[in-house]
Design a protein around this motif. Structure first.
Motif, mmCIF file in Angstrom:
data_model
loop_
_atom_site.group_PDB
_atom_site.id
_atom_site.type_symbol
_atom_site.label_atom_id
_atom_site.label_comp_id
_atom_site.label_asym_id
_atom_site.label_seq_id
_atom_site.Cartn_x
_atom_site.Cartn_y
_atom_site.Cartn_z
ATOM 1 N N LEU A 114 -76.486 -30.919 -19.584
ATOM 2 C CA LEU A 114 -76.378 -29.488 -19.296
ATOM 3 C C LEU A 114 -77.003 -29.135 -17.952
ATOM 4 N N SER A 115 -77.964 -29.926 -17.507
ATOM 5 C CA SER A 115 -78.647 -29.639 -16.244
ATOM 6 C C SER A 115 -78.131 -30.505 -15.096
ATOM 7 N N LEU A 116 -77.114 -31.307 -15.373
ATOM 8 C CA LEU A 116 -76.570 -32.233 -14.380
ATOM 9 C C LEU A 116 -75.174 -31.813 -13.967
ATOM 10 N N ASP A 117 -74.985 -31.479 -12.682
ATOM 11 C CA ASP A 117 -73.640 -31.122 -12.237
ATOM 12 C C ASP A 117 -72.803 -32.388 -12.067
ATOM 13 N N TYR A 118 -71.483 -32.206 -12.160
ATOM 14 C CA TYR A 118 -70.604 -33.379 -12.166
ATOM 15 C C TYR A 118 -70.626 -34.111 -10.827
ATOM 16 N N GLU A 119 -70.823 -33.410 -9.743
ATOM 17 C CA GLU A 119 -70.853 -34.060 -8.439
ATOM 18 C C GLU A 119 -71.973 -35.097 -8.380
ATOM 19 N N TYR A 120 -73.150 -34.712 -8.872
ATOM 20 C CA TYR A 120 -74.281 -35.641 -8.867
ATOM 21 C C TYR A 120 -74.093 -36.734 -9.915
ATOM 22 N N TYR A 121 -73.520 -36.371 -11.045
ATOM 23 C CA TYR A 121 -73.211 -37.358 -12.085
ATOM 24 C C TYR A 121 -72.317 -38.461 -11.518
ATOM 25 N N TYR A 122 -71.290 -38.065 -10.784
ATOM 26 C CA TYR A 122 -70.355 -39.016 -10.192
ATOM 27 C C TYR A 122 -71.076 -39.915 -9.191
ATOM 28 N N GLU A 123 -71.990 -39.330 -8.416
ATOM 29 C CA GLU A 123 -72.768 -40.122 -7.454
ATOM 30 C C GLU A 123 -73.655 -41.130 -8.174
ATOM 31 N N LEU A 124 -74.253 -40.695 -9.281
ATOM 32 C CA LEU A 124 -75.132 -41.584 -10.038
ATOM 33 C C LEU A 124 -74.366 -42.775 -10.618
ATOM 34 N N ILE A 125 -73.291 -42.492 -11.340
ATOM 35 C CA ILE A 125 -72.594 -43.581 -12.031
ATOM 36 C C ILE A 125 -71.950 -44.555 -11.051
ATOM 37 N N ASN A 126 -71.698 -44.117 -9.832
ATOM 38 C CA ASN A 126 -71.076 -44.996 -8.849
ATOM 39 C C ASN A 126 -72.087 -45.780 -8.019
ATOM 40 N N ASN A 127 -73.378 -45.512 -8.235
ATOM 41 C CA ASN A 127 -74.381 -46.168 -7.400
ATOM 42 C C ASN A 127 -75.525 -46.827 -8.158
ATOM 43 N N ILE A 128 -75.636 -46.592 -9.461
ATOM 44 C CA ILE A 128 -76.746 -47.205 -10.204
ATOM 45 C C ILE A 128 -76.423 -48.626 -10.652
ATOM 46 N N GLY A 129 -75.198 -49.046 -10.464
ATOM 47 C CA GLY A 129 -74.809 -50.394 -10.891
ATOM 48 C C GLY A 129 -73.858 -50.330 -12.074
ATOM 49 N N ILE A 130 -72.921 -51.222 -12.105
ATOM 50 C CA ILE A 130 -71.851 -51.130 -13.106
ATOM 51 C C ILE A 130 -72.334 -51.383 -14.528
ATOM 52 N N HIS A 131 -73.455 -52.057 -14.692
ATOM 53 C CA HIS A 131 -73.916 -52.384 -16.036
ATOM 54 C C HIS A 131 -74.946 -51.393 -16.575
ATOM 55 N N ARG A 132 -75.483 -50.528 -15.718
ATOM 56 C CA ARG A 132 -76.412 -49.505 -16.205
ATOM 57 C C ARG A 132 -75.604 -48.369 -16.843
ATOM 58 N N MET A 133 -76.143 -47.799 -17.901
ATOM 59 C CA MET A 133 -75.443 -46.761 -18.646
ATOM 60 C C MET A 133 -76.178 -45.433 -18.504
ATOM 61 N N LEU A 134 -75.411 -44.383 -18.220
ATOM 62 C CA LEU A 134 -75.996 -43.046 -18.083
ATOM 63 C C LEU A 134 -75.751 -42.273 -19.372
ATOM 64 N N ILE A 135 -76.834 -41.875 -20.033
ATOM 65 C CA ILE A 135 -76.759 -41.130 -21.294
ATOM 66 C C ILE A 135 -76.988 -39.649 -20.988
ATOM 67 N N THR A 136 -76.020 -38.794 -21.302
ATOM 68 C CA THR A 136 -76.116 -37.384 -20.891
ATOM 69 C C THR A 136 -76.148 -36.387 -22.053
ATOM 70 N N ASP A 137 -76.157 -36.891 -23.285
ATOM 71 C CA ASP A 137 -76.108 -35.975 -24.428
ATOM 72 C C ASP A 137 -77.481 -35.768 -25.058
ATOM 73 N N ILE A 138 -78.535 -35.787 -24.230
ATOM 74 C CA ILE A 138 -79.893 -35.672 -24.756
ATOM 75 C C ILE A 138 -80.724 -34.705 -23.930
ATOM 76 N N ASP A 139 -81.718 -34.118 -24.568
ATOM 77 C CA ASP A 139 -82.723 -33.281 -23.907
ATOM 78 C C ASP A 139 -84.077 -33.696 -24.470
ATOM 79 N N LEU A 140 -84.619 -34.786 -23.947
ATOM 80 C CA LEU A 140 -85.857 -35.331 -24.489
ATOM 81 C C LEU A 140 -87.047 -34.410 -24.245
ATOM 82 N N VAL A 141 -87.037 -33.685 -23.129
ATOM 83 C CA VAL A 141 -88.138 -32.755 -22.876
ATOM 84 C C VAL A 141 -88.131 -31.656 -23.930
ATOM 85 N N GLY A 142 -86.938 -31.179 -24.267
ATOM 86 C CA GLY A 142 -86.839 -30.145 -25.293
ATOM 87 C C GLY A 142 -87.388 -30.612 -26.634
ATOM 88 N N GLU A 143 -87.314 -31.906 -26.906
ATOM 89 C CA GLU A 143 -87.794 -32.446 -28.173
ATOM 90 C C GLU A 143 -89.317 -32.458 -28.261
#
Length: 590
Positions: A114-143
């Protein structure tokens, strides 16, 4: 306390097998200033600046922020165990570099979608490495945030046509024309200021920014506003209906985007569309991506907005003159602090007609504190102002007839030669931009070196932009135009309202900034084309006491004297007694 929160967060990360968690300064609408509910980065790190991203790994943590906040961040992060990453400095990598260096090749990396815009998301997934996984359905601080503030529930309201100058219906039709040109059927709008501009509504959901939490979806035969029903009264409902705007529940946006026809084309701004929204769009819908058209519409102020804005700056100038006179009397007593000065300035502004709120937290900074461009004075233990050195106040207000933002640095008494020199150079830079003339079609970023040249000539510089756009009774920082070293490709065009605010900052000694808000206007046209320039909206004397006259050209002296004379002529009818005498004195020609 910060260390305890970090450990609680790491425990949650361990439960989900997450190696790194990213905490952004954002909300579902990619806002610069955010409601307290979304201040997750500040909650975890203790850093209170308005820009910065935090990365927490199992063994380390790092805060990435820009030059405006280096000094502040160092102070606020002290003892927290969080490293400061000074963005843009030599040898300092990016947030993505940090993730790659501090996680395993197959790591899970978490971030609240919810706090991540798609432009930055796209930059992240294309640069963190093909085997790293980005999990976006969590709010750990809220927990782990037990006393998290509630979501804002302030009511929304209509902005009268006499202030904004164009009906929402007219704006929607202009937007539809743009969509047709782009061969689009729909436009999704996620940014709060764009929605409020388009629909002529305002709210109180974000401190200092008169916006309301909402989404918008515009098609060729409908215009929807997604908003909590409790925020809309009958008057607002009627006004929206007149302009053909339908009300829907805030969360209905996900369902509506999923049900768009698979043969249609939807326009989105990836920088203003969060990942959860993006993932809800019918996968068969074709996307046209780019800068939100409403942002550029909003940047071009109409005649009514400019006229009203000028009225707002007269009120603002009167408040500032009263304030500076009050300082001239109060500082010698030793009873004025940075905090009490900021509160007094608010009081003077509140006397102005149509005042609603401040437009940002007042920066009231004396001496070495002014070296922090975004300094925030403490309420308890606030430093006292003395009859020596420089005092910087960067402040603004929200009036129904405009948003103001202005910075003045004044001499409270004797100054060093270095302070005088730096003040004079800052003034030269301010005048250089204010008086420049440039051909139509010039990028806003191309104007940045013009302002910096007098400072660069002396081997100096400043770590913030020279100019930002300003909204009309909206956000005090507004794009898309920006006068900065970074070129975003946006032209400076007629009707755009932008700041002119060069500065010089010497850590441990002093800080200087002189800021006026200006509107871009047509100057003339000849065989070489149309030429543009600027007209100052801000009306408030510029202190001449620190000026080294010999360092100014005749043209610069003429501009300074003319500007201060104009300030006297426009502000004097609203002042009397000692305040009027003070204005007369400080606007005397040099």
């Amino acid at each position: 306390m910060i260390k305890e929160r970090l450990e609680k967060l790491r425990k949650k990360m361990g439960e989900r097998n997450i190696e790194a968690y990213i905490i952004l300064t954002s909300d579902p609408h990619s806002s610069e200033y955010i409601a307290d509910y979304y201040k997750t980065r500040e909650y975890i790190s203790g850093f209170s600046g308005s820009a910065g991203s935090l990365v927490v790994t199992r063994k380390s943590a790092a805060l990435f922020t820009d030059g405006r906040y280096f000094i502040q961040a160092e102070r606020e992060l002290a003892g927290s165990g969080i490293d400061l990453m000074k963005m843009g400095e030599p040898g300092v990598g990016t947030l993505i570099d940090y993730l790659v260096e501090n996680t395993s090749d197959c790591a899970k990396i978490g971030v609240d979608g919810l706090s991540l815009d798609y432009e930055y998301y796209y930059e992240l997934i294309n640069n963190i490495g093909i085997h790293r996984m980005l999990i976006t359905d969590i709010d750990l601080v809220g927990e782990i945030w037990e006393d998290r503030p509630e979501l804002p529930k302030e009511p929304a309201y209509s902005l009268d046509l006499k202030y904004c100058g164009e009906s929402a219906g007219s704006k929607i039709e202009r937007l539809r024309d743009i969509l047709r040109e782009k061969s689009c059927d729909y436009d999704f709008i996620g940014s709060l200021d764009d929605i409020c501009y388009l629909y002529n509504i305002r709210g109180n959901d974000v401190t200092y920014n008169p916006v309301v939490m909402s989404y918008a979806l515009v098609g060729m035969d409908f215009a929807n506003l997604y908003i909590d029903a409790e925020k809309v009264d009958e008057d607002l409902k009627k006004n929206l209906q007149i302009d053909g705007i339908s009300l829907k529940r805030y969360d209905d946006i996900y369902q509506d985007l999923s049900e768009l026809s698979g043969t249609s084309v939807l326009f989105i701004d990836p920088a203003k569309t969060n990942v959860k929204i993006y993932n809800s769009i019918n996968s068969n819908v074709r996307l046209n991506k780019g800068m939100q058209p409403v942002s550029l519409m909003k940047a071009h102020k109409n005649r009514t907005e400019i006229k009203n804005n000028k009225n707002a700056y007269i009120k603002d100038g009167v408040a500032l003159v009263k304030f500076f006179y009050w300082l001239s009397v109060g500082v010698p007593t030793g009873n004025v602090t940075e905090h009490s000065a900021a509160e007094k300035l608010r009081m003077f502004r509140q006397e102005g007609d149509l005042f609603k709120d401040l437009s940002f937290e007042t920066i009231s900074a004396y001496g070495e504190n002014a070296a922090l461009p975004h300094y925030s004075t403490p309420e308890i233990g606030s430093p006292s102002l003395k009859s020596e050195g420089l005092y910087l106040v960067d402040s603004g207000a929200q009036y129904l007839d405009g948003t103001t933002d202005i910075t003045r640095t004044i001499a409270l008494g004797p100054l060093t030669e270095e302070e005088k020199l730096h003040y004079t150079l800052t003034l030269k830079s301010h005048i250089a931009l204010m008086t420049t003339i440039f051909p139509k079609g010039t990028k806003a970023a191309m104007l940045d070196p013009i302002a910096r040249r007098p400072i660069w000539q002396e081997g100096l510089d400043f770590n913030h932009g020279t100019g930002h756009g300003v909204g009309f009774f909206l956000n005090v920082h507004e794009g898309p135009q920006a006068i900065t070293k970074r070129d975003n490709g946006i032209l400076m065009e007629e009707g755009m309202v932008t700041s002119d605010e060069p500065g010089i900052y010497v850590e441990g000694s002093h800080g200087i900034r002189i800021e006026n808000i200006m509107v871009c206007v047509k100057k003339f046209e000849n065989e070489f084309g149309e030429f543009l320039g600027f007209e100052s909206l801000s009306i408030c004397p510029i202190d001449t006491k620190p000026v080294i006259k010999e360092r100014l050209t005749e043209e610069e002296i003429d501009w300074l004297n003319s500007y201060n004379k104009e300030s006297f002529e426009k502000l004097s009818p609203y002042l009397e007694g000692p305040e009027l005498e003070y204005l007369k004195k400080v606007t005397e020609a040099i």
